[in-house]
Each structure stands twice: as structure tokens, then as C-alpha cells.
Design a protein around this motif. Structure first.
Motif, PDB file in Angstrom:
ATOM      1  N   ALA A 121     -54.935 -61.732 -29.981  1.00 42.99           N
ATOM      2  CA  ALA A 121     -55.595 -62.110 -28.726  1.00 42.99           C
ATOM      3  C   ALA A 121     -54.621 -62.828 -27.795  1.00 42.99           C
ATOM      4  CB  ALA A 121     -56.801 -63.002 -29.025  1.00 42.99           C
ATOM      5  N   ARG A 122     -53.757 -63.679 -28.356  1.00 41.58           N
ATOM      6  CA  ARG A 122     -52.766 -64.357 -27.514  1.00 41.58           C
ATOM      7  C   ARG A 122     -51.816 -63.334 -26.877  1.00 41.58           C
ATOM      8  NH1 ARG A 122     -50.110 -69.451 -30.429  1.00 41.58           N
ATOM      9  NH2 ARG A 122     -49.241 -69.614 -28.335  1.00 41.58           N
ATOM     10  N   LYS A 123     -51.404 -62.325 -27.688  1.00 46.10           N
ATOM     11  CA  LYS A 123     -50.520 -61.294 -27.126  1.00 46.10           C
ATOM     12  C   LYS A 123     -51.231 -60.506 -26.018  1.00 46.10           C
ATOM     13  CE  LYS A 123     -47.946 -60.677 -31.435  1.00 46.10           C
ATOM     14  NZ  LYS A 123     -47.623 -59.732 -32.553  1.00 46.10           N
ATOM     15  N   VAL A 124     -52.494 -60.181 -26.277  1.00 49.20           N
ATOM     16  CA  VAL A 124     -53.259 -59.433 -25.258  1.00 49.20           C
ATOM     17  C   VAL A 124     -53.372 -60.240 -23.973  1.00 49.20           C
ATOM     18  CG1 VAL A 124     -55.565 -58.571 -24.697  1.00 49.20           C
ATOM     19  CG2 VAL A 124     -54.543 -58.045 -26.909  1.00 49.20           C
ATOM     20  N   LEU A 125     -53.654 -61.536 -24.090  1.00 52.01           N
ATOM     21  CA  LEU A 125     -53.805 -62.371 -22.891  1.00 52.01           C
ATOM     22  C   LEU A 125     -52.473 -62.534 -22.169  1.00 52.01           C
ATOM     23  CD1 LEU A 125     -56.306 -65.063 -24.208  1.00 52.01           C
ATOM     24  CD2 LEU A 125     -56.767 -63.256 -22.557  1.00 52.01           C
ATOM     25  N   ASN A 126     -51.390 -62.601 -22.921  1.00 47.20           N
ATOM     26  CA  ASN A 126     -50.076 -62.681 -22.268  1.00 47.20           C
ATOM     27  C   ASN A 126     -49.785 -61.417 -21.470  1.00 47.20           C
ATOM     28  OD1 ASN A 126     -49.447 -65.254 -23.156  1.00 47.20           O
ATOM     29  ND2 ASN A 126     -48.613 -64.510 -25.099  1.00 47.20           N
ATOM     30  N   LYS A 127     -50.100 -60.231 -22.084  1.00 51.61           N
ATOM     31  CA  LYS A 127     -49.908 -58.996 -21.342  1.00 51.61           C
ATOM     32  C   LYS A 127     -50.808 -58.956 -20.097  1.00 51.61           C
ATOM     33  CE  LYS A 127     -48.647 -56.124 -25.335  1.00 51.61           C
ATOM     34  NZ  LYS A 127     -49.077 -54.965 -26.162  1.00 51.61           N
ATOM     35  N   ALA A 128     -52.054 -59.421 -20.277  1.00 48.87           N
ATOM     36  CA  ALA A 128     -52.974 -59.438 -19.140  1.00 48.87           C
ATOM     37  C   ALA A 128     -52.456 -60.345 -18.029  1.00 48.87           C
ATOM     38  CB  ALA A 128     -54.358 -59.899 -19.597  1.00 48.87           C
ATOM     39  N   ARG A 129     -51.857 -61.462 -18.419  1.00 44.37           N
ATOM     40  CA  ARG A 129     -51.319 -62.395 -17.423  1.00 44.37           C
ATOM     41  C   ARG A 129     -50.154 -61.769 -16.658  1.00 44.37           C
ATOM     42  NH1 ARG A 129     -50.671 -66.318 -20.666  1.00 44.37           N
ATOM     43  NH2 ARG A 129     -48.409 -66.334 -20.856  1.00 44.37           N
ATOM     44  N   GLU A 130     -49.367 -60.942 -17.356  1.00 45.37           N
ATOM     45  CA  GLU A 130     -48.267 -60.250 -16.680  1.00 45.37           C
ATOM     46  C   GLU A 130     -48.796 -59.221 -15.681  1.00 45.37           C
ATOM     47  OE1 GLU A 130     -45.963 -58.585 -19.757  1.00 45.37           O
ATOM     48  OE2 GLU A 130     -45.277 -60.521 -20.576  1.00 45.37           O
ATOM     49  N   LYS A 131     -49.861 -58.514 -16.087  1.00 47.82           N
ATOM     50  CA  LYS A 131     -50.415 -57.496 -15.196  1.00 47.82           C
ATOM     51  C   LYS A 131     -51.211 -58.118 -14.049  1.00 47.82           C
ATOM     52  CE  LYS A 131     -49.045 -53.907 -17.635  1.00 47.82           C
ATOM     53  NZ  LYS A 131     -48.091 -52.905 -17.095  1.00 47.82           N
ATOM     54  N   LEU A 132     -51.929 -59.212 -14.335  1.00 53.76           N
ATOM     55  CA  LEU A 132     -52.797 -59.857 -13.336  1.00 53.76           C
ATOM     56  C   LEU A 132     -52.404 -61.328 -13.198  1.00 53.76           C
ATOM     57  CD1 LEU A 132     -56.132 -58.321 -14.630  1.00 53.76           C
ATOM     58  CD2 LEU A 132     -54.982 -57.684 -12.521  1.00 53.76           C
ATOM     59  N   PRO A 133     -51.310 -61.620 -12.512  1.00 52.09           N
ATOM     60  CA  PRO A 133     -50.850 -63.019 -12.439  1.00 52.09           C
ATOM     61  C   PRO A 133     -51.744 -63.904 -11.566  1.00 52.09           C
ATOM     62  CG  PRO A 133     -49.497 -61.606 -11.049  1.00 52.09           C
ATOM     63  CD  PRO A 133     -50.413 -60.690 -11.793  1.00 52.09           C
ATOM     64  N   LYS A 134     -52.661 -63.330 -10.787  1.00 46.98           N
ATOM     65  CA  LYS A 134     -53.504 -64.136  -9.898  1.00 46.98           C
ATOM     66  C   LYS A 134     -54.941 -64.240 -10.399  1.00 46.98           C
ATOM     67  CE  LYS A 134     -50.918 -63.060  -5.680  1.00 46.98           C
ATOM     68  NZ  LYS A 134     -51.000 -62.573  -4.283  1.00 46.98           N
ATOM     69  N   GLU A 135     -55.161 -64.005 -11.660  1.00 46.00           N
ATOM     70  CA  GLU A 135     -56.514 -64.023 -12.209  1.00 46.00           C
ATOM     71  C   GLU A 135     -56.736 -65.289 -13.037  1.00 46.00           C
ATOM     72  OE1 GLU A 135     -60.085 -63.450 -12.462  1.00 46.00           O
ATOM     73  OE2 GLU A 135     -59.027 -61.759 -11.527  1.00 46.00           O
ATOM     74  N   PRO A 136     -57.547 -66.257 -12.553  1.00 45.53           N
ATOM     75  CA  PRO A 136     -57.744 -67.516 -13.310  1.00 45.53           C
ATOM     76  C   PRO A 136     -58.559 -67.321 -14.585  1.00 45.53           C
ATOM     77  CG  PRO A 136     -59.111 -67.475 -11.326  1.00 45.53           C
ATOM     78  CD  PRO A 136     -58.230 -66.289 -11.243  1.00 45.53           C
ATOM     79  N   ALA A 137     -59.399 -66.274 -14.656  1.00 49.48           N
ATOM     80  CA  ALA A 137     -60.232 -66.098 -15.852  1.00 49.48           C
ATOM     81  C   ALA A 137     -59.387 -65.903 -17.105  1.00 49.48           C
ATOM     82  CB  ALA A 137     -61.162 -64.890 -15.653  1.00 49.48           C
ATOM     83  N   ILE A 138     -58.187 -65.352 -16.973  1.00 49.80           N
ATOM     84  CA  ILE A 138     -57.318 -65.148 -18.142  1.00 49.80           C
ATOM     85  C   ILE A 138     -56.885 -66.493 -18.712  1.00 49.80           C
ATOM     86  CG2 ILE A 138     -55.134 -64.154 -18.890  1.00 49.80           C
ATOM     87  CD1 ILE A 138     -55.484 -62.054 -16.681  1.00 49.80           C
ATOM     88  N   TRP A 139     -56.508 -67.428 -17.848  1.00 48.97           N
ATOM     89  CA  TRP A 139     -56.083 -68.752 -18.320  1.00 48.97           C
ATOM     90  C   TRP A 139     -57.249 -69.501 -18.958  1.00 48.97           C
ATOM     91  CZ3 TRP A 139     -51.056 -69.874 -18.475  1.00 48.97           C
ATOM     92  CH2 TRP A 139     -50.188 -69.170 -17.640  1.00 48.97           C
ATOM     93  N   ILE A 140     -58.424 -69.379 -18.361  1.00 54.54           N
ATOM     94  CA  ILE A 140     -59.584 -70.078 -18.939  1.00 54.54           C
ATOM     95  C   ILE A 140     -59.922 -69.485 -20.301  1.00 54.54           C
ATOM     96  CG2 ILE A 140     -62.043 -70.539 -18.607  1.00 54.54           C
ATOM     97  CD1 ILE A 140     -61.516 -70.533 -15.594  1.00 54.54           C
TER      98      ILE A 140
END
Length: 955
Positions: free
Chosen positions: A456-475
Motif C-alpha cells: 500500500a505504501r508503494k501504491v501511494l507513492n506511485k499515486a503521489r508521483e502521478k497526482l502530486p496535487k491530490e491531498p487525499a493521497i497524503w491523508i
């Protein structure tokens, strides 16, 4: 009527008949002066328009007859011709050609008369044109102002006199929001004319016995055969003997048949009906009798739509509308044929294929949608509709996967196929989905939820790379860390996320992040909620507004039930405002209402450490320990408080109360003695006297009160206590002297006046008490308590008329007094109470005394629900008045159950009432000094019962 005198002749002959004067000749003669026709017989004369002529005199026109030969020359008017003699004045007005006495025209003067017969030549026309141009020029200069003034007057008139359509314009606009069901629920207007409202005379007469006997015979069942029927062999009924059909029995038979049919449709296993009520109603609704007008409209629409489809066959809405028209007309087959032609003409339009699928039969729908997806393989709607037509999840999943082969970037298809899959398949599908739709955050978050912690951490890191302006990923990352016990990482993740978003140029919306914090709290992620509040609560808030804004945010969260968010806001605020007593108090109230006793104690301990000079925090901490039953801990807290604030009277009195309420009178005595030695205030002397009264030391009590009065002569409670003590030991004269001395020092003290009046009534009677109360009202005008005492004194001595007169004067002087209006309602007769209640509510709507009195009226009328509502309103408005709680509890004992009684008791204990006539008399009695609120409430109920018995006996 006079004629010539005839010459006398020897033999006068009668005049011939033809020479007689006419009978009505007087009508042509001039009447006498001042003659009024009919006045002699009592008739009154009148004047008509024909008698006085027209309203405006006609202009004198020149004489154009042939006799006027000597006409005046052109331009000379109608004056005399030259050479004529003007010496004779007779007939001068006629010769002038106009009347000198005619009305003068302000604009033209007498020119209309002087030059009325002059020629209108070119010079006159030119002059008139010049003047007309001048008038137009002057008028154009004032045109804007005049039009603006006229417009303003019109608007003012329309505002004061609106049209009916304008008055109901807002209501007509709201009609657009009504649904079809609400339209249908509007009742039809009936005939409310006066003609139909008249009650017609109806006469009722007894039913004759013959009619009753005939009805009995019709309902009677005869089991024997008729003789004529037996003569026919009993197999047929003679036609003349057929009985009259019983319509009631026929109706019952139809109902029986219908019930049997419905029973056949019921499930024999479960006993439940299998009739679809919605489908049944739909079928009934479809049985529509079409009127001639509707048939005509359908024909016109059919012609129009036929023209549309023929002139523009590539227009899909035309085919859809034509098919729906045929469906409405009940020609389903024609509708299917039309939409089929539409599919042939517009094969690339998905709406046509969806309509064809809807109109097709269930067996043909799949074939239609298959042709549709073959024609438009990239239509998401068609693939979803094809999946809906399948019955099993496996077939639905196959259809959706086939669609994803054609449209791999459709998020709706991926969501639909993931919902149908199990957890393992969903994980694989989501891996493929985020590859095809990398910019859709919901797919990334769904995949992270299904993966293990590391994945899940790897998935969220990839998501953060693709969507750097999405706060829901950090939450989501913070929630993931919290769920796996990494409490230290939660705040770091949120902090890094906010910095990253700010680097990307994102605006941090404080309100939106607070809503995310509340959502995290509802999801059970308390640490994430606290981290979000800590890192975002101060964004966009000025330094001078921080305290007010944060407290408001916390209160709003508290109202919405987000307790952890409010607690986090207060915790952050207390790190910034360590010495703000108000924030500590609000945080303590939050913990007291929604936290545990341990959390409240910890918070108060921190509060007194940071605010050692705040008395209220020390007292709150000591009280919480005392309520928890830990008296030594409370005593220790008060000792620490006294060390921090050595000269605080509040702490002294709190320590005294702690010892006094826990039956430690000697400790209380010592504390008060020390407080008096250190220059205690009047409250210390009063508490000292209370302790002695509790112990029964009258001499010591008198000494303390007298010494206190020497130091504080204007403190009325000491005078009141001394007078009550003298009255208690039956020294009425001394008590009267004390009250009179007290009134010299405190002339505006109402309790002293009331005590003196009560004592005078007991010693000397009503007249002396009446004099005292009159003097009190003169010195303290507009005081409802004094008026009420005088009214009650008169009622106690059965002076009803005097009491009513006093009440009327009192309401004139104090028109908004709740206690006076309550007394007015209680004193009124039964049929007047409703009107009095209405007047009282209009004058003082939110007065608890009026509301409690009205609730008693509902109680007497057995309107239990209304009485309960009004009593609840009274205790809500005035929770400090114990009489209302006693009344409420008495009502629940009579009409409520155990739960409602416990609820009222619990709320009363929490409110800790201190006031009320009966409540104060009970709570301040010596024998009730240490009684809990629950016991005092029950004694107050008994006091109300005793009053009711006394009033019933007096009545």
C-alpha cells in the motif's frame, strides 16, 4: 287673463263658444314673481339642466345672414364702422361683437374675442411655427427630468398598489419546484358559495313498520320450495315469481370473488402475496381513456414528427420522439418499428440504441444492444446497459471486460467490474485500472486499501508521483500509518503533504482540511484528525483573530458531534495561548461533557499549573474531585490554591463549603474565623452565622450578625437573617424592629419589605400589612413582587374584589411582568383563563412563569402532551427555578413512566436550582441544609400537593 270690457246693452247676449279663452292659456303667460310650482300643495321645485342652459356659454358668432350687409373689413374685428354715431349706448354689447363679461383667458387674453374673425395668413403661420419650435426646445431640455420624475412616481405608486400578479409572483415561481405527486395531491376546489352553505330544513320521520317488515323478508333465506316451483318439478322457477335482486348481496359476492382471485396469487409456502403493488398500479394507470382532444393532439404530433424524420432522417432526437409518441398512444409495435428505422438511419448515436433497447421485448433487448455495441464499440453507456441486461454476475463481468478491451480508459467500466469481483480479482483488476487510468485518485485509493501495508505504501507513492496535487493521497497515507501503529509518522506525513502541496502551487483551504479532519475522526483515525488540525488550523488566520476563530471552529465542530476535532483544536490553541483562562475553561467544559474524569483532571492540573492565579480553575478542579468522592484530594487542591492566591475569598468560601457539606462544622468554623481575622467580606460573616444557626447556637449567631451589621450595615442579608432568627424564637416585636432598621439602611430591598409585611400580617392583621406594602410600592415603584404580595394578602382574607382591583393596577404599572400575568391567569374564572393566557403570551412570550401557568391549564384539561411540552419549555428557559422542576416532576409522577421521571430527576440534579418561592423555603430550612437536590425536589412536590389540598378545601 283680461279682455276688453263689453258695452252694456239692455239685453246682454252670451259670448259665442268660439270666442271663449283657452282653458290652459295661463301656461303661456308670465308667472308672478317668486312663484314656485307646487309649493302650495307641499311639492318642492327643482331645476334641470334644460332650465339653466349649457355649462359653458357659446361664443358669439358673427351675423352671417344676408341682412348683415355692412360687414366689417378684414382685420378690423367687429367694432363700429367709421362714421357711425356712437352716442347711443343702448345695444352697445351687441354692436361690439363680443361679451365684455366673458371669462378672461390667462394665455390668450381677449384675443379670441377680438380677432376671432381675422384671416390666418402666412405671417401668423410662421410665428406659430417659431413659437412651436421654441416650445419643443424648452420641452426637450426638461424631458429627462420629467421622465425620471414620472418614472419615480409610477414606481412609488406600483410599490404602494401592487397588482395581484405581482403579489403572487414569488409563489408562482416556487410552483416550478413542485413534483408531479405534489401537484396531484392538491385538492380540487369545491363549491363554497353561500347558496350551498345554507342549511336546508330536513325532517326526520319514523320508519313505518311495513317497510321494516319488507326489508326483513328480503333478507330472509327460505329453504323450502315454492308450490309453483314444485309444480314444475322443482327444477325451474316460474318467470313471474323471480325475486328482486339484492344489490348488497351482489356487491358482497363480487368482493368474495376478488378475494379468492387474490388468494390464488399468494405464495402457499411463505404466505406472502406475490402481487406487485407498483406494477398493479402501473397497469391500472395505463388503462387510460383517451379523449377526442388528446387523439387530435397525437395526430398532429405524429404528422410533425413524420415531417421531421423524413426531411432530416439523420436527426436522432426526431426518431426517439416519434417512437415515444407511438408508445404514449399505446402502439408499441409501431414505436419499435420507428426506433428500428432510427437505428438504421443513425447507427452511430448511442441514445437511439438505448431507446431501442428500452422499447424492445426482454428476449430481443440483448440482440439490439449487441448490434449497438458493434456499431459503437466505444460507447460506455451501451456496455453498461448490456451488462445490466445480464442476470448473473459472471455474465455481467464478462460483458464489462469485453467493453474494457475496447475502452480501457473508462473509469466507470473499471469501477463496475471491480464491484463485481472478489477481493483477489479486484486487486488484479485495480492494478490494471491504475495503469490504464493513472490520473483517477479513487482507483489508487481503492488499490491501496486492498494491498498489504508495504504494498500500500508503494501504491501511494506511485499515486503521489502521478497526482502530486491530490491531498487525499497524503491523508490516506497518514491513515495507513496510524492503522499500522506508526503514530510518530502520522504527523510527519501530513506535514510533508502540506509542504508538497504548497510547492506544487496548491491553495490550502483551511475549511476543507477541517472537514477532512472530521471525516478522519468518523473513520476512527483520531491521530490523523489531530495531525490535520495541528498543521492546518492556523493557515490563513491573522494573529489577532486566532483565538476568536479557533474557539468558533471548536464550538462548530462540537455542535456537529466532532468531539475529537474540537478537542484537537483546543489542544492546539492551548499550546499558543497558555495563559488564556477562557480557552482552558472551554476545553474543561468539553472534557466534562464528553470526556472521562481522568482526562478532565489531567487538563485541570495543567490549567492550574499554567494559570496559578485563576480562581475558577482551582475551584473547578476541587469541585470535580469532591464530586468524584475524593474529599482529601479536593482539600489538597484548595490548600494549593490558597498558597497560590492567599487572599482569595472565593477559595476560603469553597474550603468552608467543602467542610460544611461533609459534616465537618468545626473545620468550617475555624476556616471562617481565620477569614474574619484576615478582613473577610460580608459573605464570610453571613456564612459564619449560617454555621451557628446550623449548630443551634442562637447567642453566637446573634453576636456574629450584630457584629457583621456594624461592619456592613448596607448588606441586607444580614438584616434579613437577624429578623428571621428573632421571628424563629417568637420575638415578633424585636424582629419588627430589626426589619425597620434594615429598611432604613436598605430602603430598596424588596425581601425586607416582604418580610416586614408578612410579620405585620401575622402580628397586627391585614390593615397593617396593607399599609406596609403601600409604603413599599411608593418607595419602589414598578416592582411586581410587591404588587403580587399585596394581591395574595387580599386573597388570603377573601377580598376577591380588592385583589382584582390591585391586579388591574399592577398590570397597568408592570405590563410585562410574568409573575403578575401568571397570577391573573390563576385568579380568572375557568371560561376566562384561555383569553388571559393569550394576552399573557402576547405581552411576555418567553417568561417562564407564564409558560408554567399555561402548562397547568393544559394539565387540568388532560392535554398531557401539550402540558409536558410547555413544562419542558419552562424548565429550559429557567433551569435555576426549582418550583418549575417540582411541578414538572409532579406531572411525570402522575402522567409519565419511570423513564421520564428519571430523566426529569437527572436534569434537575444537573441544573442545581437555587431559586423559587417554595424551593428556597425548603432548601434554606435548617433541617434541609445538607439534603441533596433529589430529596429537596421530592419535598417540593409534597409542598405542591399540600397547597392543592388547601386550595380545594378553601374552594
Amino acid at each position: 287673463m283680461s279682455g276688453p270690457t263689453p258695452t252694456p246693452t239692455p239685453t246682454p247676449l252670451p259670448p259665442p263658444p268660439a270666442a271663449r279663452p283657452a282653458r290652459y292659456d295661463f301656461l303661456n303667460s308670465k308667472p308672478p314673481p317668486n312663484y314656485v310650482a307646487g309649493l302650495g300643495r307641499g311639492a318642492t321645485g327643482f331645476t334641470t339642466r334644460s332650465d339653466i342652459g349649457p355649462a359653458r356659454a357659446a361664443p358669439d358668432l358673427p351675423d352671417r345672414s344676408a341682412s348683415a350687409a355692412a360687414a366689417p373689413a378684414v382685420g378690423r374685428g367687429r367694432g363700429k364702422p367709421p362714421g357711425e354715431d356712437d352716442g347711443d349706448d343702448d345695444g352697445g354689447d351687441e354692436e361690439k361683437g363680443y361679451d365684455e363679461n366673458q371669462k378672461f383667458d390667462e394665455f390668450e387674453g381677449n384675443d379670441a374675442g377680438l380677432f376671432s374673425n381675422a384671416d390666418y395668413d402666412d405671417d401668423d403661420r410662421e410665428a406659430d411655427a417659431v413659437w412651436e419650435s421654441i416650445d419643443q426646445r424648452m420641452d426637450s431640455r426638461r424631458k429627462d427630468r420629467r421622465e425620471a420624475r414620472l418614472k419615480q412616481e409610477i414606481e412609488k405608486y406600483r410599490a404602494s398598489n401592487p397588482k395581484i400578479t405581482e403579489q403572487f409572483a414569488d409563489l408562482k415561481r416556487k410552483l416550478a419546484d413542485l413534483s408531479a405527486q405534489e401537484w396531484e395531491s392538491i385538492p380540487e376546489i369545491g363549491d363554497y358559495s353561500l347558496r350551498n352553505k345554507k342549511k336546508r330544513f330536513e325532517s326526520f320521520v319514523p320508519v313505518p313498520d311495513t317497510l321494516l317488515e319488507k326489508a326483513r323478508q328480503e333478507q330472509e333465506h327460505v329453504t323450502a320450495l315454492d308450490p309453483k316451483s314444485r309444480a314444475a318439478g322443482g327444477t325451474e322457477t316460474p318467470w313471474a315469481q323471480t325475486p328482486v335482486t339484492d344489490l348488497t348481496a351482489v356487491g358482497e359476492g363480487r368482493g368474495t370473488v376478488l378475494s379468492l382471485k387474490l388468494d390464488r396469487l399468494s405464495d402457499s409456502v411463505s404466505g406472502l402475496t406475490v402481487v406487485d403493488p407498483k406494477g398493479y398500479l402501473t397497469d391500472l394507470k395505463s388503462m387510460k381513456i383517451t379523449s377526442d382532444a388528446e387523439i387530435s393532439d397525437i395526430k398532429k404530433a405524429r404528422l410533425l414528427l413524420k415531417s421531421v424524420t423524413q426531411t432530416n432522417p439523420k436527426h436522432p432526437p426526431g426518431w426517439i420522439a416519434a417512437a415515444r409518441l407511438e408508445e404514449i398512444a399505446g402502439k408499441l409495435q409501431a414505436a419499435r418499428q420507428l426506433i428500428e428505422r432510427g437505428c438504421e438511419e443513425c447507427p452511430k448515436n448511442e441514445d437511439v440504441w438505448l431507446e431501442a433497447c428500452r422499447l424492445a421485448s426482454p428476449d430481443e433487448a440483448k440482440a439490439v444492444i449487441a448490434r449497438g455495441v458493434m456499431s459503437i464499440p466505444n460507447s460506455v453507456k451501451l456496455w453498461l446497459q448490456a451488462a445490466k441486461l445480464e442476470t448473473s454476475d459472471l455474465n455481467k463481468s464478462r460483458v464489462l471486460r469485453k467493453g474494457l478491451e475496447h475502452i480501457p480508459d473508462s473509469v466507470r467500466l473499471w469501477k463496475a467490474v471491480v464491484e463485481l469481483a472478489n477481493e483477489e480479482d479486484a486487486r488484479l483488476l485495480l492494478h490494471r485500472a491504475v495503469e490504464c487510468c493513472p490520473l483517477h485518485v479513487e482507483l489508487w485509493l481503492a488499490l491501496a486499501r486492498l494491498e498489504t501495508y508495504d504494498q500500500a505504501r508503494k501504491v501511494l507513492n506511485k499515486a503521489r508521483e502521478k497526482l502530486p496535487k491530490e491531498p487525499a493521497i497524503w491523508i490516506t497515507a497518514a491513515k495507513l500509518e496510524e492503522a499500522n501503529g506508526n503514530t510518530q509518522s502520522v504527523s510527519k506525513v501530513i506535514e510533508r503533504g502540506i509542504r508538497s502541496l504548497q510547492r506544487e502551487g496548491m491553495d490550502i483551504d483551511r475549511e476543507a482540511w477541517l472537514k477532512e479532519a472530521e471525516a478522519a475522526e468518523r473513520a476512527g483515525s483520531v491521530l490523523t484528525c489531530q495531525a490535520i488540525v495541528k498543521n492546518t488550523i492556523g493557515i490563513g488566520v491573522d494573529d489577532e483573530d486566532r483565538k476568536r476563530t479557533w474557539v468558533a471552529d471548536a464550538e462548530e465542530c462540537k455542535k456537529r458531534g466532532s468531539i475529537e476535532t474540537a478537542r484537537a483544536i483546543y489542544a492546539h490553541a492551548l499550546t499558543v495561548f497558555l495563559t488564556k483562562k477562557s480557552i482552558w475553561l472551554k476545553a474543561a467544559q468539553l472534557e466534562k461533557s464528553h470526556g472521562t474524569r481522568e482526562s478532565l483532571d489531567a487538563l485541570l492540573k495543567k490549567a492550574v499549573n499554567y494559570n496559578p492565579r485563576a480562581e475558577v480553575l482551582w475551584l473547578m478542579a476541587a469541585k470535580e474531585k469532591w464530586l468524584a468522592g475524593d474529599v482529601p484530594a479536593a482539600r489538597a487542591i484548595l490548600q494549593e490554591a490558597y498558597a497560590a492566591i492567599p487572599n482569595s475569598e472565593e477559595i476560603w468560601l469553597a474550603a468552608f463549603k467543602l467542610e460544611f457539606e461533609n459534616n465537618e462544622p468545626e473545620r468550617a468554623r475555624m476556616l471562617l474565623a481565620k477569614a474574619r481575622e484576615r478582613g473577610g467580606t460580608e459573605r464570610v460573616w453571613m456564612k459564619s452565622a449560617i454555621v451557628e444557626r446550623e449548630l443551634g447556637n442562637v447567642t453566637e449567631e446573634r453576636r456574629l450578625l450584630e457584629e457583621g451589621l456594624k461592619l456592613f450595615p448596607s448588606f441586607f442579608k444580614l438584616w434579613l437573617m437577624l429578623g428571621q432568627m428573632e421571628d424563629r424564637i417568637n420575638r415578633g416585636a424585636k424582629a419588627k424592629e430589626v426589619y425597620e432598621n434594615g429598611l432604613k439602611h436598605c430602603p430598596s430591598c424588596i425581601p425586607l419589605w416582604l418580610s416586614l409585611a408578612s410579620l405585620e400580617e401575622k402580628i397586627s392583621g391585614l390593615s397593617k400589612s396593607r399599609a406596609v406594602l403601600t409604603m413599599a410600592r411608593k418607595k419602589n415603584p414598578a416592582t411586581p413582587e410587591l404588587w403580587l404580595a399585596a394581591i395574595r394578602a387580599e386573597l388570603r382574607h377573601a377580598n376577591k374584589k380588592e385583589a382584582d382591583a390591585l391586579l388591574a393596577k399592577a398590570l397597568q404599572e408592570c405590563p410585562t411582568s410574568g409573575i403578575l400575568w401568571a397570577a391573573s391567569i390563576e385568579m380568572a374564572s375557568r371560561h376566562q383563563r384561555k383569553g388571559k393566557s393569550s394576552d399573557a403570551i402576547k405581552r411576555c412570550d418567553h417568561d417562564p412563569h407564564v409558560i408554567a401557568t399555561v402548562s397547568k391549564l393544559f394539565w387540568l384539561e388532560r392535554k398531557v402532551d401539550k402540558a409536558r411540552t410547555w413544562l419542558n419549555r419552562a424548565v429550559t428557559l429557567a433551569p435555576d427555578i426549582g418550583d418549575f422542576w417540582a411541578l414538572y416532576y409532579k406531572f411525570e409522577l402522575q402522567h409519565g413512566n419511570a423513564d421520564t421521571q428519571k430523566d426529569v430527576l437527572k436534569r434537575c440534579v444537573a441544573a442545581e436550582p437555587k431559586h423559587g418561592e417554595k424551593w428556597q423555603a425548603i432548601s434554606k430550612a435548617v433541617e434541609n441544609s445538607h439534603q441533596p437536590v433529589e430529596a429537596l425536589l421530592k419535598k417540593a412536590v409534597l409542598a405542591f400537593d399540600a397547597d392543592e389540598i388547601l386550595n380545594a378545601a378553601g374552594a
